[in-house]
Motif scaffolding. Structure first.
Motif, short mmCIF file in Angstrom:
data_model
loop_
_atom_site.label_atom_id
_atom_site.label_comp_id
_atom_site.label_asym_id
_atom_site.label_seq_id
_atom_site.Cartn_x
_atom_site.Cartn_y
_atom_site.Cartn_z
N ARG A 131 0.86 -1.18 0.00
CA ARG A 131 0.00 0.00 0.00
C ARG A 131 0.89 1.22 0.00
NH1 ARG A 131 -5.19 -0.92 1.32
NH2 ARG A 131 -5.41 0.87 -0.05
N GLN A 170 -10.52 -5.72 -2.72
CA GLN A 170 -11.01 -4.38 -3.07
C GLN A 170 -12.52 -4.28 -2.95
OE1 GLN A 170 -12.65 -3.01 -5.98
NE2 GLN A 170 -12.27 -0.89 -5.37
N ASP A 223 -11.40 -3.66 1.49
CA ASP A 223 -10.86 -2.31 1.45
C ASP A 223 -11.02 -1.72 0.06
OD1 ASP A 223 -9.45 0.03 1.55
OD2 ASP A 223 -7.65 -0.83 2.44
N THR A 270 -10.33 1.08 -1.01
CA THR A 270 -9.31 2.06 -1.42
C THR A 270 -8.11 1.41 -2.10
OG1 THR A 270 -8.09 1.97 0.67
CG2 THR A 270 -9.93 3.53 0.53
N SER A 305 -5.88 0.11 -4.94
CA SER A 305 -5.80 0.41 -6.38
C SER A 305 -5.04 -0.69 -7.11
CB SER A 305 -5.06 1.73 -6.61
OG SER A 305 -5.75 2.79 -6.00
#
Lengths: 118, 238, 114
Positions: free
Chosen positions: B11, B39, B43, B45, B47
């Protein structure tokens, strides 16, 4: 000379000198293994190569090939693993080549001229 | 087989940390399935990139337990070590966020290597006839399946040690064009790929060959370029 | 030491050996030429040095040097074969054969020198 030409020529000289060295090293390894049988001595080395034109020619070719091959190899290591710039690398290469030629021929000619007595 | 896998995911950007997730294990699960699960369910967030998810586009390439791979084509069973998997973005490329990397440098080098077609004919000229058993066409064919996924670029140590090194994909592409009889740009191309950071920097370590998901051999293409530049230099063309 | 996943393969090891052996040989060479040049000062000077090399630790280092030379040779032959002959899968076997030959040469030296 353009960078492309320099890089290509260095590559060609590295491979050419490598081909010469392949022959020299094989002969050298055979001589080494043979020479260390029953112990090594200066007398044995000198009696083999002193005054012998064939060994003189062989080791001269050997030294010249190393003087071409080793600096080009060192150049790659300096480029990839250090932050030494191109100018300094060139100086180091040239100096190394001269050291090999000077010390190499001092040894080759020294052994050619050496005698057992003294 | 346990019910869940411990997944460490990168991350952040260039600096950041690995975050741990527990993901339920499923039969025939791929690493892309895992990332997608995290995802969507844990979580949002996180990417990451993907597109086709069937091994055609190369968008989902990431580093899985140290090796660059297509995550949609990587079965969890094949890579899990002691019930754990570590996922990070592709090596040798800048990180945009989490598992997405910036491919700009990769494609810039394709350009720098003249990995683009230089046409020689107009619409008024007749077609070039290129037969399938033509030897140069076959040499080109060995490399043209590349889809620019950057797995080889990520696997290459020379790319890591020499930041200007053009890399296996760009050089492979250049080689296919060197062998394209319709192309007229070989003088510039051979000059471009034999500069400071061109084909001669390759040591034939073949990390690219080992990891290419399409079983291409950039090493073979680069060796072809080495021979071509040698001939060109002897002829005074570069 | 954990080896990075993408590096754990034959040709990577061949490359590392080739680079390490080349560097060590390059460092060793000036010393080698210096010793051989001692012949200019006469047989006694050279023999004096050669007697020093009878020490087991030095003999051990010599065995390693011989292996390094043979390894650098076989690594170079691997490269030249790839670049001028072929890049087929058999090159991995060639790496293994090369490593084997280097070791054999080192052993031949060892058995003749002790």
């Amino acid at each position: 000379m353009s960078n492309a030409r320099v890089e290509t020529k260095l590559w060609v000289w590295q491979r050419l000198s490598a081909a010469v060295l392949a022959v020299c090293v094989i002969i050298h390894l055979v001589v080494i293994v043979y020479a260390v049988q029953d112990g090594l001595s200066a007398a044995e080395i000198i009696s083999r190569v002193s005054g012998n034109f064939l060994w003189l020619a062989f080791y001269s070719v050997f030294v010249i090939a190393i003087a071409v091959h080793a600096p080009i190899g060192i150049r790659t290591i300096l480029k990839e693993m250090t932050s030494v710039g191109p100018g300094a690398t060139h100086m180091i290469m040239a100096t190394f080549s001269l050291i090999i030629l000077a010390m190499g021929f001092r040894a080759v000619i020294g052994l050619f001229n050496a005698s057992i007595i003294g | 087989m346990s019910n869940s896998i411990k997944v460490s995911v990168w991350r952040g950007r260039e600096t950041g940390e690995f975050q741990s997730f527990d993901v339920p294990r499923q039969p025939s699960q791929t690493v892309l399935d895992i990332v997608t699960f995290i995802q969507r369910n844990i979580d949002p967030t996180l990417s990451y990139r993907f597109a086709c998810r069937v091994g055609m586009c190369g968008s989902c390439a990431m580093t899985v337990n140290g090796k660059p791979r297509w995550t949609c084509r990587t079965h969890v069973d094949k890579v899990v070590e002691d019930g754990e998997i570590k996922i990070s973005p592709l090596r040798n490329l800048k990180v945009v966020k989490d598992l997405t990397c910036d491919m700009t440098e990769f494609f810039d080098k394709m350009n720098k290597a003249e990995g683009k077609f230089h046409p020689t004919k107009t619409r008024n000229d007749d077609f070039d006839v290129v037969l399938p058993d033509d030897p140069t066409r076959q040499l080109a064919a060995q490399g043209i399946e590349c889809i620019g996924c950057a797995v080889c670029y990520s696997a290459c140590d020379v790319v890591e040690w020499n930041k200007d090194y053009l890399g296996p994909a760009a050089l492979n592409r250049a080689w296919t064009l060197v062998n394209d009889v319709r192309d007229g740009g070989n003088k510039e191309r051979l000059t471009a790929i034999s500069g400071d950071s061109g084909c001669h920097a390759c040591h034939s370590q073949q990390g690219c060959v080992k990891h290419c998901p399409k079983n291409l051999s950039p090493t073979r293409s680069i060796i072809g370029l080495k021979r071509a530049t040698m001939k060109a230099a002897l002829k005074g063309e570069i | 030491m954990k080896i990075a996943g993408h590096r754990n393969h034959a040709h990577y090891w061949a490359f590392i050996l080739h680079r390490a052996s080349g560097l060590l040989l390059a460092i060793f060479l000036p010393a080698h030429f210096y010793v051989l040049g001692l012949a200019i000062e006469g047989e006694a000077a050279m023999d004096g040095f050669i007697r020093w090399t009878d020490a087991p630790l030095v003999k051990g280092a010599e065995v390693i040097l011989v292996i390094l030379l043979a390894a650098h040779l076989t690594g170079g032959l691997r490269l030249m074969a790839l670049e001028f002959i072929s890049t087929s899968e058999s090159s991995k076997t060639a790496v293994a054969v090369g490593a084997g030959i280097s070791l054999a040469v080192g052993l031949a030296f060892l058995f003749n020198v002790v």
